[in-house]
Design an enzyme around this catalytic site. Structure first.
Site, PDB file in Angstrom:
ATOM      1  N   LYS A   1       0.865  -1.186   0.000  1.00  0.00           N
ATOM      2  CA  LYS A   1       0.000   0.000   0.000  1.00  0.00           C
ATOM      3  C   LYS A   1       0.900   1.234   0.000  1.00  0.00           C
ATOM      4  O   LYS A   1       1.748   1.395   0.878  1.00  0.00           O
ATOM      5  CB  LYS A   1      -0.898  -0.012   1.226  1.00  0.00           C
ATOM      6  CG  LYS A   1      -1.721   1.266   1.365  1.00  0.00           C
ATOM      7  CD  LYS A   1      -2.757   1.147   2.454  1.00  0.00           C
ATOM      8  CE  LYS A   1      -3.489   2.453   2.645  1.00  0.00           C
ATOM      9  NZ  LYS A   1      -4.516   2.352   3.690  1.00  0.00           N
TER      10      LYS A   1
ATOM     11  N   LYS B   1      -2.261  -1.422  -3.775  1.00  0.00           N
ATOM     12  CA  LYS B   1      -3.112  -0.237  -3.675  1.00  0.00           C
ATOM     13  C   LYS B   1      -2.276   1.024  -3.732  1.00  0.00           C
ATOM     14  O   LYS B   1      -1.266   1.081  -3.040  1.00  0.00           O
ATOM     15  CB  LYS B   1      -3.862  -0.318  -2.348  1.00  0.00           C
ATOM     16  CG  LYS B   1      -4.745   0.863  -2.045  1.00  0.00           C
ATOM     17  CD  LYS B   1      -5.322   0.704  -0.672  1.00  0.00           C
ATOM     18  CE  LYS B   1      -5.996   2.012  -0.301  1.00  0.00           C
ATOM     19  NZ  LYS B   1      -6.393   2.054   1.064  1.00  0.00           N
TER      20      LYS B   1
HETATM   21  N1  LIG Z   1      -6.356   2.790   6.340  1.00  0.00           N
HETATM   22  C1  LIG Z   1      -7.232   3.556   5.688  1.00  0.00           C
HETATM   23  C2  LIG Z   1      -7.596   3.313   4.284  1.00  0.00           C
HETATM   24  N2  LIG Z   1      -8.214   2.184   3.853  1.00  0.00           N
HETATM   25  C3  LIG Z   1      -8.516   2.388   2.508  1.00  0.00           C
HETATM   26  C4  LIG Z   1      -8.033   3.650   2.136  1.00  0.00           C
HETATM   27  C5  LIG Z   1      -8.144   4.343   0.812  1.00  0.00           C
HETATM   28  C6  LIG Z   1      -9.193   3.861  -0.109  1.00  0.00           C
HETATM   29  C7  LIG Z   1      -9.557   4.821  -1.187  1.00  0.00           C
HETATM   30  O1  LIG Z   1      -8.936   5.872  -1.384  1.00  0.00           O
HETATM   31  O2  LIG Z   1     -10.526   4.500  -1.882  1.00  0.00           O
HETATM   32  C8  LIG Z   1      -7.433   4.220   3.242  1.00  0.00           C
HETATM   33  C9  LIG Z   1      -6.886   5.608   3.216  1.00  0.00           C
HETATM   34  C10 LIG Z   1      -5.578   5.902   3.757  1.00  0.00           C
HETATM   35  O3  LIG Z   1      -4.710   5.035   3.906  1.00  0.00           O
HETATM   36  O4  LIG Z   1      -5.379   7.063   4.088  1.00  0.00           O
END
Ligand SMILES: NCc1[nH]cc(CCC(=O)O)c1CC(=O)O
Ligand SMILES: [Mg+2]
Length: 331
Positions: free
Chosen positions: A201, A255
């Site tokens: 991520k 992601k």
């Molecule tokens: N842990 C939080 C999380 N879980 C999914 C997303 C993002 C998903 C999206 O942008 O659609 C995020 C945001 C972040 O890490 O700040």
């Protein structure tokens, strides 16, 4: 060795619809999709999210209807994200551990309405519950503490599993949390609860609308670069995936999605395991904005991007376009 022109004409197989169907290398079906849904307090509430046109937060009573819609469309799994009320947020995100928090109530409502006809994936991280918008606990210097956070994430996971979650998806990027969560699930009689690790991520600029949706955007100070990955790194993603697999992850996620299809392909080729991608909120918003500006046909943009995930090696895709795409695919 293929021949040369004019014996070889690649346009031959493209010349008719039936032939293009016959030679298609990749398929996209509603069963490839996971639909992320936002939950909010109240009854009969639908709150549109301004930065995600066409996406709403739903109250618990209406979320079960969305799950039934997914089943009818052939979507096998939904992902839940809570917009926690401001007065239930705290520095330590303790609301994440409440058996009656929004997430747990939504899980139970869906389970009651849908039985085991649909998978419920739940995000594990503290950002929807903290007053500072970070995914974990802060130490005195304001650093997101790894090991102390893991202890809370384990409890959060057990709380979600007890409410009936099928797939626990840690999105926090702490080191070692998959192993800790797996051991706890085994010890607490949740042997069949899966873990889909947000393994690679990235610290991305594409999460903005999501943070609006869960209400953490305005709260977040600074960034998440001390735990989410540097967009410049690919080898490091392979190390992240290897570790999560060794700790017991059933599947992994990359992601965001489209800017990281090279990572999807490298992970798939290296490990030959189920790989998912999250086409995140900013990607969704980008497609919607392009279509609204007349820069492309919305339906075609949606299906082309989703197909590209499958071609890159994805087992499935989390996408806010899931219901719309499924309708298009079902004809
Ligand atoms: N842990 C939080 C999380 N879980 C999914 C997303 C993002 C998903 C999206 O942008 O659609 C995020 C945001 C972040 O890490 O700040
Ligand atoms: Mg990791």
């Amino acid at each position: 060795m293929t021949g040369f022109f004019p014996d070889t004409r690649l346009r031959r197989i493209r010349s008719t619809g039936w032939s293009r169907s016959l030679h298609r290398e990749t398929t996209l079906t509603p069963a490839d999709l996971i639909w992320p849904l936002f939950v909010t307090e109240g009854t009969g509430v639908e709150e549109p999210i301004a930065s995600l046109p066409g996406v709403s937060r739903w109250s618990v009573d209406l979320i079960a209807k969305r799950a039934m819609e997914a089943i009818a469309l052939g979507i096998p799994c939904i992902a839940l994200f809570p917009n926690t009320q401001a007065d239930r947020r705290s520095d330590d995100g303790a609301e994440a551990l409440s058996p009656d928090n929004l997430m747990c109530r939504a899980i139970r409502a869906i389970r009651e309405a849908c039985g085991d006809q649909i998978g419920i994936l739940t995000d594990v991280a503290l950002d929807p519950y903290t007053t500072h918008g970070q995914d974990g606990l802060l130490d005195d210097a304001g650093y997101v503490s790894n090991d102390a956070t893991i202890e809370v994430l384990v409890e959060q996971s057990l709380n979600q599993a007890a409410a009936g979650a099928d797939i626990i998806a840690p999105s926090d990027m702490m080191d070692g949390r998959v192993g800790a969560i797996r051991s706890a699930l085994e010890a607490e009689d949740h042997a069949n609860v899966q873990i889909m690790a947000y393994a690679a991520k990235y610290a991305s600029a594409f999460y903005g609308p999501f943070r609006d949706a869960v209400g953490s955007g305005g709260l977040l100070k600074g960034d998440k670069k001390s735990y989410q990955m540097d967009p410049a790194n690919g080898e490091e993603a392979l190390r992240e995936v290897a570790l999560d697999l060794s700790e017991g992850a059933d599947s992994v996620m990359v992601k965001p999605g489209l800017p990281y299809l090279d990572i999807v392909r490298r992970v798939k080729d290296r490990f030959e395991i189920p790989v998912f991608a999250y086409q995140v909120s900013g990607e969704y918003a980008m497609i919607e904005a392009a279509a609204a500006a007349g820069a492309g046909d919305r339906d075609a943009l949606v299906l082309e991007t989703l197909m590209s995930f499958k071609r890159a090696g994805c087992t499935g895709v989390l996408t806010y376009h899931a219901a719309h795409a499924a309708k298009l695919l079902n004809g």
